[in-house]
Enzyme design. Structure first.
Site, PDB file in Angstrom:
ATOM      1  N   THR A   1       0.852  -1.198   0.000  1.00  0.00           N
ATOM      2  CA  THR A   1       0.000   0.000   0.000  1.00  0.00           C
ATOM      3  C   THR A   1       0.881   1.237   0.000  1.00  0.00           C
ATOM      4  O   THR A   1       2.050   1.176   0.387  1.00  0.00           O
ATOM      5  CB  THR A   1      -0.850   0.108   1.281  1.00  0.00           C
ATOM      6  OG1 THR A   1       0.047   0.160   2.407  1.00  0.00           O
ATOM      7  CG2 THR A   1      -1.821  -1.025   1.425  1.00  0.00           C
ATOM      8  N   ASP A   2       0.277   2.368  -0.367  1.00  0.00           N
ATOM      9  CA  ASP A   2       0.918   3.632  -0.045  1.00  0.00           C
ATOM     10  C   ASP A   2       0.713   3.823   1.462  1.00  0.00           C
ATOM     11  O   ASP A   2      -0.132   3.166   2.083  1.00  0.00           O
ATOM     12  CB  ASP A   2       0.315   4.790  -0.852  1.00  0.00           C
ATOM     13  CG  ASP A   2       1.233   6.019  -0.827  1.00  0.00           C
ATOM     14  OD1 ASP A   2       2.181   6.040  -0.021  1.00  0.00           O
ATOM     15  OD2 ASP A   2       0.988   6.973  -1.593  1.00  0.00           O
ATOM     16  N   TRP A   3       1.464   4.729   2.044  1.00  0.00           N
ATOM     17  CA  TRP A   3       1.519   4.853   3.515  1.00  0.00           C
ATOM     18  C   TRP A   3       0.144   5.190   4.105  1.00  0.00           C
ATOM     19  O   TRP A   3      -0.410   6.239   3.841  1.00  0.00           O
ATOM     20  CB  TRP A   3       2.580   5.884   3.898  1.00  0.00           C
ATOM     21  CG  TRP A   3       3.947   5.276   4.091  1.00  0.00           C
ATOM     22  CD1 TRP A   3       4.814   5.577   5.101  1.00  0.00           C
ATOM     23  CD2 TRP A   3       4.618   4.261   3.312  1.00  0.00           C
ATOM     24  NE1 TRP A   3       5.963   4.805   4.995  1.00  0.00           N
ATOM     25  CE2 TRP A   3       5.874   4.000   3.914  1.00  0.00           C
ATOM     26  CE3 TRP A   3       4.282   3.525   2.172  1.00  0.00           C
ATOM     27  CZ2 TRP A   3       6.772   3.056   3.424  1.00  0.00           C
ATOM     28  CZ3 TRP A   3       5.181   2.588   1.674  1.00  0.00           C
ATOM     29  CH2 TRP A   3       6.403   2.365   2.301  1.00  0.00           C
ATOM     30  N   TYR A   4      -0.398   4.249   4.845  1.00  0.00           N
ATOM     31  CA  TYR A   4      -1.724   4.349   5.472  1.00  0.00           C
ATOM     32  C   TYR A   4      -2.863   4.336   4.451  1.00  0.00           C
ATOM     33  O   TYR A   4      -3.984   4.736   4.764  1.00  0.00           O
ATOM     34  CB  TYR A   4      -1.858   5.608   6.352  1.00  0.00           C
ATOM     35  CG  TYR A   4      -0.769   5.735   7.393  1.00  0.00           C
ATOM     36  CD1 TYR A   4      -0.766   4.930   8.519  1.00  0.00           C
ATOM     37  CD2 TYR A   4       0.259   6.669   7.238  1.00  0.00           C
ATOM     38  CE1 TYR A   4       0.237   5.034   9.481  1.00  0.00           C
ATOM     39  CE2 TYR A   4       1.270   6.783   8.183  1.00  0.00           C
ATOM     40  CZ  TYR A   4       1.258   5.965   9.298  1.00  0.00           C
ATOM     41  OH  TYR A   4       2.250   6.072  10.245  1.00  0.00           O
ATOM     42  N   GLY A   5      -2.598   3.881   3.261  1.00  0.00           N
ATOM     43  CA  GLY A   5      -3.627   3.893   2.216  1.00  0.00           C
ATOM     44  C   GLY A   5      -4.697   2.830   2.437  1.00  0.00           C
ATOM     45  O   GLY A   5      -4.455   1.783   3.049  1.00  0.00           O
TER      46      GLY A   5
END
Ligand code: BGC
Length: 799
Positions: free
Chosen positions: A294-298
């Site tokens: 994922t993208d960060w916290y996505g």
């Protein structure tokens, strides 16, 4: 342990302690020896030995603790993880180790313009850890030179490896849909063929060092506004032909180790939770073999993410761990699914430098890499305008440098695309070093002014904070007059900074500010009155308006954000040491409103959307990609809109002649080769980018008047020298996505191939036939919009 203790209880004193410790050590060692070890035992045995808790650890990262982020804003991760010392301070993330099975922790680091890590390490005052700031991605794409970008990748990857990092979180490869996109500088182009080929070269270069990349942000992340809750509504055809195609090319040509899903939703589903995107398309249709993170916290739902094929949740939170453990217990997350995700994490670990035990020095070859950064910058800058051959400057000329960024070069953008570099060469330094005499009264005035203005700026609080704009210094008319007499040429630099977390604005960003207009006007009047030239250098990360002021400049050099060696690279081009050969990989419109969908960009907050919990979360929003496939030059050329500078445009200090365009056959069977010879007809050695566009016959689907299918760049040609370039075309290159048939289809009919110096400067043409329609690839409905997307129709003539 207690049995052991009693058995040896009679022993006493120092000797007994030694024996006890040795025995305990042996016991631990034999437990380790019994447990299968990654790399020695088959993956099946490792999976069998892992507990569910350990498996969940492997798919959830170890958290993120960036400096300068107020506590409590980011979702919490396991506090125990925080205590584990980071291998590379300042890296963006890491995965969990399971030591008993020989699984090490991997380190992941940004970003697209250089390795982003902390330059100073607490407790180590003896040295620094700077990385090279290479030019931004948009500049690299303007080279149209896959060999050069490969070379940048090799140098870049050597730094990734030198710092002991396993995966570089780059390249960014979203499409430049709109000039205001805040992260456009991290992305390559408005065109997927340029994007895909440049990205593939970069990935292959970086990965040649035995380290990984993560092509990002997959997909349709074309704006920053409410990026974590933005639903992009796009037709299947625009998705396939514009927004996904670059990724598809990169997967085919480079098979990157990892892909990073994006923050946004596409047609109602978070990309990180979309099985259709991450499994049906990326893996099953395109054959991607690596891991998706994922993208960060996505995304929102960790179980849905794993099921979709998003194997690693970064940077990892306690809530994700708990949700996955609960789902594993309830059966909502099956052992088979979790094992599939864990297997891909382990496969990544197996090829990582950390697992392979590669030694690393934390001492990259900075001087050698700086030389690559300089070469890449100089060879990619775009000479937009050069009236009456104002450039190159004559050797040793006297110059007066105006504009803040002549003295404070903007090397790159902000946010995760930023790089902690040891230095940045300013344009003043570059030109002085190149032997020009730079007016000292002007440079002293700027130095003092900038020092005073910078002192007023409060320290940056968070990493997303944009760089504050310093207004241009007012110019005294008498000094200006005197300078115009004293020097030969005025250089005016205009700068722009942007970055993660926000989009740009039209007023005072896409367009010039009043103080900039005044400066340019004053300088142009003073110098032109005396018959002296004015050269504008654009130190920008994205497209700006040029039409209203360009006549005040004799020459305009688009230097982009050229990395830490930028000042030298600008001097290389202005002096003629390097003959410019970059071309625009993104259109410069006359006005912002000429961009389709300009009025509605970047979308809107949904009616009734809840207020954001914090500034990072954003609000539910949506935007409709109503221009369909007509992005960039596809729009301008088809809708007959005049751009300020067309896609593909770029001047040289020499001239080139294009010989006839020859096709290997008059009909396309399997593939077809187009060849042509380019001759340097001028007086200076130079390189030419040749672009191959194709116009399709009228068929079932409306098409742009022409589309880029291939490109090539000559080597450095001495005056009078020629080079023959060849390009291959296949039916797949010509195909459009027919949504009704869920297939890539090449129509029958007459195709026109154009060898061009830009998208509007066609030099040679040739035609060939496709006898009958070809279904190049059959797919199925994937990522269909929730409701049909109403797209603008092209003018009837082009249908
Ligand atoms: C960015 C990514 C980046 C990640 C880690 C995110 O905010 O969107 O591009 O790789 O942070 O720093």
């Amino acid at each position: 342990m207690s049995n052991l203790y009693h058995a040896y209880g009679r022993l006493s004193g120092k000797f007994s302690m030694v024996v006890l410790l040795a025995l305990l050590g042996n016991q631990a060692a034999s437990a380790q020896a019994l447990a299968p070890q990654l790399g020695k035992a088959p993956l099946k045995e490792i999976l069998a030995a892992l507990t569910t808790e350990e498996k969940v650890k492997l798919v959830v990262g170890m958290g993120f603790y960036p400096a300068g982020f107020p506590e409590g804003i980011l979702p919490p991760s396991d506090p125990a993880d925080r205590k584990v010392p980071e291998k590379v301070p300042g890296a963006a993330g890491r995965t969990h180790a399971i030591a008993r099975l020989g699984i090490p922790s991997l380190t992941l680091s940004d970003g697209p313009a250089g390795v982003r890590i902390a330059p100073i390490r607490g407790g180590d005052s003896t040295r620094t850890y700077y990385a090279t700031a290479f030019p931004v991605a948009t500049l690299l794409a303007s080279s149209w030179d896959t060999e050069l970008v490969y070379k940048v990748g090799v140098a870049f990857g050597s730094e990734v490896r030198a710092f002991g990092i396993d995966v570089l979180l780059a390249p960014g490869m979203n499409i430049h849909r709109n000039p205001l996109g805040g992260r456009n500088f991290e992305y390559y182009s408005e065109d997927p063929v340029v994007t895909g080929n440049i990205a593939a070269a970069f990935v292959n270069g970086v990965e040649s060092n035995g380290v990984g990349t993560s092509i990002k942000h997959f997909a349709v992340n074309n704006q920053e506004f409410n990026r974590m809750k933005m639903n992009s509504q796009v037709s299947e055809r625009a998705l396939r032909e514009i927004y996904l195609k670059g990724f598809q090319i990169a997967v085919r040509k480079a098979q990157p180790w990892t892909v990073m899903s994006s923050y946004n939703l596409v047609n109602g589903t978070y990309t990180s939770q979309s099985h259709e995107l991450l499994t049906a398309l990326l893996r099953q249709e395109w054959g991607f073999k690596g891991l998706v993170m994922t993208d960060w916290y996505g995304g929102q739902n960790p179980v849905a993410q794993l099921k979709a094929g998003n194997d690693l949740l970064m940077p990892g939170t306690t809530a994700q761990t708990q949700a996955l453990l609960a789902a594993a217990k309830s059966g909502q997350l099956t052992p088979a699914q979790l094992d599939a995700n864990v297997t891909r994490v382990l496969e990544l670990v197996l090829k990582s430098p950390t697992f392979l035990g590669n030694s690393y020095t934390s001492r990259p070859a900075l001087p050698a890499d700086a030389a690559v950064a300089r070469q890449a910058a100089a060879e990619s800058m775009v000479l937009l305008r050069n009236e009456a051959l104002a450039l190159p400057l004559a050797a040793g000329q006297k110059l007066a440098l105006f504009g803040n960024t002549s003295y404070n070069l903007i090397a790159g953008g902000t946010g995760s695309g930023d790089v902690n570099r040891a230095y940045t060469i300013s344009i003043e330094q570059g030109l002085s070093k190149a032997g020009f005499s730079v007016s000292s009264p002007i440079s002293q005035a700027y130095t003092q002014y900038l020092r005073a203005e910078k002192a007023k700026i409060p320290p940056k609080k968070t990493f997303f904070e944009p760089v504050p704009v310093i207004a241009e210094m007012g110019l005294d008319a008498a000094t200006l007059q005197q300078q115009a007499q004293a020097v030969d040429v005025a250089i005016v630099t205009l700068g722009r900074s942007a970055g993660e977390g926000g989009d740009r604005k039209v007023t005072d960003d896409f367009t010039l500010r009043a103080d900039e207009k005044a400066m340019l006007q004053q300088v142009a009047t003073a110098f032109h009155t005396l018959g002296k030239k004015v050269v504008v250098v654009l130190n920008v990360g994205g497209v700006v308006e040029t039409a209203s002021w360009r006549n005040q400049a004799d020459a305009i050099l688009l230097a982009w954000q050229p990395g830490q060696e930028g000042g030298h690279a600008v001097a290389d081009v202005l002096s003629g040491q390097t003959n410019p050969s970059g071309k625009l990989a993104t259109t410069f419109p006359m006005a912002y409103t000429d961009i389709p969908y300009s009025q509605d960009f970047p979308g809107k907050v949904k009616a009734g959307a809840a207020a954001p919990a914090n500034s990072l979360g954003g609000q539910e929003s949506e935007n409709t990609y109503s221009e369909g496939i007509y992005v960039g030059y596809r729009y301008f050329n088809t809708f007959q809109k005049q751009p300020a500078y067309a896609f593909g445009h770029g001047l040289s200090y020499t001239t080139f002649a294009y010989g006839p365009l020859k096709l290997s056959a008059s009909a396309l069977n399997d593939k077809l080769t187009a060849t042509l010879t380019v001759t340097n007809t001028g007086k200076t050695a130079g390189r030419e980018v040749v672009q191959l566009y194709v116009s399709a016959p009228k068929g079932k689907l409306a098409k742009p008047v022409s589309e880029l299918k291939a490109f090539a760049k000559t080597s450095l040609l001495a005056p009078g020298k020629a080079q023959t370039l060849s390009f291959t075309l296949t039916a797949a290159d010509l195909a459009s996505y027919d949504t009704a048939a869920s297939a890539w289809v090449t129509d029958a009919g007459t195709y026109t191939v154009q060898a061009a110096a830009s998208s509007v400067d066609v030099k040679q043409r040739a035609t060939f036939q496709v006898g009958k329609p070809v279904v190049v690839a059959k797919s199925r409905h994937l990522l269909a919009p929730q409701a049909p997307v109403t797209e603008m129709a092209p003018p009837t003539a082009s249908k």
